[in-house]
Design an enzyme around this catalytic site. Structure first.
Site, PDB file in Angstrom:
ATOM      1  N   ARG A 147       4.382  -7.615  -3.872  1.00  0.00           N
ATOM      2  CA  ARG A 147       4.629  -7.365  -2.609  1.00  0.00           C
ATOM      3  C   ARG A 147       5.104  -8.689  -1.869  1.00  0.00           C
ATOM      4  O   ARG A 147       4.216  -9.893  -1.806  1.00  0.00           O
ATOM      5  CB  ARG A 147       3.513  -6.839  -1.702  1.00  0.00           C
ATOM      6  CG  ARG A 147       3.441  -6.722  -0.356  1.00  0.00           C
ATOM      7  CD  ARG A 147       2.261  -6.464   0.557  1.00  0.00           C
ATOM      8  NE  ARG A 147       2.672  -6.377   1.901  1.00  0.00           N
ATOM      9  CZ  ARG A 147       1.310  -6.692   2.542  1.00  0.00           C
ATOM     10  NH1 ARG A 147       0.204  -6.909   2.318  1.00  0.00           N
ATOM     11  NH2 ARG A 147       1.646  -6.713   4.173  1.00  0.00           N
ATOM     12  N   TYR A 203       2.730 -13.802  -0.232  1.00  0.00           N
ATOM     13  CA  TYR A 203       1.508 -13.497  -0.957  1.00  0.00           C
ATOM     14  C   TYR A 203       1.299 -13.990  -2.474  1.00  0.00           C
ATOM     15  O   TYR A 203       0.334 -13.597  -3.091  1.00  0.00           O
ATOM     16  CB  TYR A 203       1.390 -11.933  -0.989  1.00  0.00           C
ATOM     17  CG  TYR A 203       1.102 -11.565   0.580  1.00  0.00           C
ATOM     18  CD1 TYR A 203       0.236 -11.610   1.258  1.00  0.00           C
ATOM     19  CD2 TYR A 203       2.164 -10.674   0.837  1.00  0.00           C
ATOM     20  CE1 TYR A 203       0.158 -11.093   2.727  1.00  0.00           C
ATOM     21  CE2 TYR A 203       2.199 -10.266   2.229  1.00  0.00           C
ATOM     22  CZ  TYR A 203       1.167 -10.411   3.087  1.00  0.00           C
ATOM     23  OH  TYR A 203       1.078  -9.960   4.554  1.00  0.00           O
ATOM     24  N   PRO A 211      -5.199  -2.327   3.124  1.00  0.00           N
ATOM     25  CA  PRO A 211      -4.066  -1.591   2.783  1.00  0.00           C
ATOM     26  C   PRO A 211      -2.776  -2.609   2.284  1.00  0.00           C
ATOM     27  O   PRO A 211      -2.800  -3.812   2.627  1.00  0.00           O
ATOM     28  CB  PRO A 211      -3.640  -1.259   4.341  1.00  0.00           C
ATOM     29  CG  PRO A 211      -4.353  -1.750   5.212  1.00  0.00           C
ATOM     30  CD  PRO A 211      -5.554  -2.276   4.525  1.00  0.00           C
ATOM     31  N   ASN A 212      -2.167  -2.127   1.520  1.00  0.00           N
ATOM     32  CA  ASN A 212      -1.195  -2.588   0.571  1.00  0.00           C
ATOM     33  C   ASN A 212      -1.481  -4.210  -0.343  1.00  0.00           C
ATOM     34  O   ASN A 212      -0.736  -4.485  -0.755  1.00  0.00           O
ATOM     35  CB  ASN A 212      -0.018  -3.174   1.798  1.00  0.00           C
ATOM     36  CG  ASN A 212       0.492  -2.111   2.517  1.00  0.00           C
ATOM     37  OD1 ASN A 212       0.738  -1.221   2.013  1.00  0.00           O
ATOM     38  ND2 ASN A 212       0.613  -2.396   4.012  1.00  0.00           N
ATOM     39  N   ARG A 254       2.389 -16.663  11.411  1.00  0.00           N
ATOM     40  CA  ARG A 254       3.245 -15.530  11.214  1.00  0.00           C
ATOM     41  C   ARG A 254       3.476 -14.917  12.590  1.00  0.00           C
ATOM     42  O   ARG A 254       3.374 -15.547  13.471  1.00  0.00           O
ATOM     43  CB  ARG A 254       2.625 -14.524  10.253  1.00  0.00           C
ATOM     44  CG  ARG A 254       2.445 -15.210   9.022  1.00  0.00           C
ATOM     45  CD  ARG A 254       2.008 -14.403   7.562  1.00  0.00           C
ATOM     46  NE  ARG A 254       2.770 -13.363   7.583  1.00  0.00           N
ATOM     47  CZ  ARG A 254       2.440 -12.326   6.996  1.00  0.00           C
ATOM     48  NH1 ARG A 254       1.088 -12.157   6.383  1.00  0.00           N
ATOM     49  NH2 ARG A 254       3.173 -11.156   6.862  1.00  0.00           N
ATOM     50  N   ASN A 260     -10.729  -8.717   3.267  1.00  0.00           N
ATOM     51  CA  ASN A 260      -9.376  -8.885   3.537  1.00  0.00           C
ATOM     52  C   ASN A 260      -9.072  -7.502   3.884  1.00  0.00           C
ATOM     53  O   ASN A 260      -8.401  -6.586   3.054  1.00  0.00           O
ATOM     54  CB  ASN A 260      -8.341  -9.398   2.252  1.00  0.00           C
ATOM     55  CG  ASN A 260      -7.087  -9.692   2.916  1.00  0.00           C
ATOM     56  OD1 ASN A 260      -6.652  -9.164   3.908  1.00  0.00           O
ATOM     57  ND2 ASN A 260      -6.357 -10.424   2.150  1.00  0.00           N
ATOM     58  N   ALA A 269      -3.827  -5.381   7.476  1.00  0.00           N
ATOM     59  CA  ALA A 269      -3.246  -5.066   8.839  1.00  0.00           C
ATOM     60  C   ALA A 269      -4.439  -4.460   9.607  1.00  0.00           C
ATOM     61  O   ALA A 269      -4.364  -4.553  11.020  1.00  0.00           O
ATOM     62  CB  ALA A 269      -2.017  -4.111   8.749  1.00  0.00           C
ATOM     63  N   GLU A 277     -14.328 -13.065   6.507  1.00  0.00           N
ATOM     64  CA  GLU A 277     -12.938 -12.405   6.530  1.00  0.00           C
ATOM     65  C   GLU A 277     -11.985 -13.371   5.963  1.00  0.00           C
ATOM     66  O   GLU A 277     -11.980 -14.838   6.216  1.00  0.00           O
ATOM     67  CB  GLU A 277     -12.557 -12.305   8.013  1.00  0.00           C
ATOM     68  CG  GLU A 277     -11.033 -11.874   8.340  1.00  0.00           C
ATOM     69  CD  GLU A 277     -10.713 -12.166   9.844  1.00  0.00           C
ATOM     70  OE1 GLU A 277      -9.474 -11.948  10.179  1.00  0.00           O
ATOM     71  OE2 GLU A 277     -11.761 -12.326  10.683  1.00  0.00           O
ATOM     72  N   HIS A 312      -7.700 -14.173   4.659  1.00  0.00           N
ATOM     73  CA  HIS A 312      -6.263 -13.786   4.584  1.00  0.00           C
ATOM     74  C   HIS A 312      -5.735 -14.678   3.531  1.00  0.00           C
ATOM     75  O   HIS A 312      -5.909 -15.787   3.668  1.00  0.00           O
ATOM     76  CB  HIS A 312      -5.684 -14.042   5.930  1.00  0.00           C
ATOM     77  CG  HIS A 312      -6.277 -13.035   6.833  1.00  0.00           C
ATOM     78  ND1 HIS A 312      -6.167 -11.764   7.123  1.00  0.00           N
ATOM     79  CD2 HIS A 312      -7.248 -13.325   7.717  1.00  0.00           C
ATOM     80  CE1 HIS A 312      -6.917 -11.234   7.887  1.00  0.00           C
ATOM     81  NE2 HIS A 312      -7.612 -12.068   8.501  1.00  0.00           N
TER      82      HIS A 312
END
Length: 140
Positions: free
Chosen positions: A18, A23, A10-11, A105, A72, A75, A96, A98
């Protein structure tokens, strides 16, 4: 020819627009072109969805035919037992990824439900995290 499936959650369709301070200002498709040029002997397929079910369906679809998965989950990393179970159910190894260092964060981003089902985790190297994941999969 090795085949690697890249899956973004998502996103991540908004990369380049964004929160560029977190990012970056580059869209993923632009980066993917560079990645494909860097590895001409690797077939890299790309899928993005904002839907958890669609991500699971894609893992089921490719999880027995590709040589590796770069995931990735956005969320969903921090919420989805279902993605964890889907990764455990398939044969292909997954890394995985990111873009940001999730450990720098918010506290809720410090836990991943999918890490235990992945071969490894790469975070904090911007879009280059994807290249590092591809390198790890190709080294197997």
């Amino acid at each position: 020819m090795k085949r690697i499936q890249i899956i973004n959650g998502p996103n991540l369709n908004l990369l380049g627009r964004r929160e560029p301070s977190i990012y970056g200002a580059r869209g993923f498709e632009d980066y993917l072109d560079d990645l494909r040029r860097r590895y001409p002997d690797v077939q890299m397929d790309y899928f993005q969805s904002n839907s958890e079910g669609a991500l699971i369906d894609k893992l089921h679809e490719v999880g027995f035919t590709v040589d590796g998965i770069v995931l990735n989950a956005g969320a969903y990393t921090h919420t989805s037992v279902a993605l964890h179970d889907a990764l455990r159910a398939i044969a292909a190894p997954a890394v995985e990824v990111h873009i940001s260092n999730v450990h720098q964060r918010e506290e809720f981003r410090h836990h991943s439900f999918i890490s235990a089902a992945c071969r490894g985790v790469i975070c904090g190297f911007g879009l280059d995290s994807y290249r590092l994941a591809v390198e790890a999969l190709l080294a197997e």
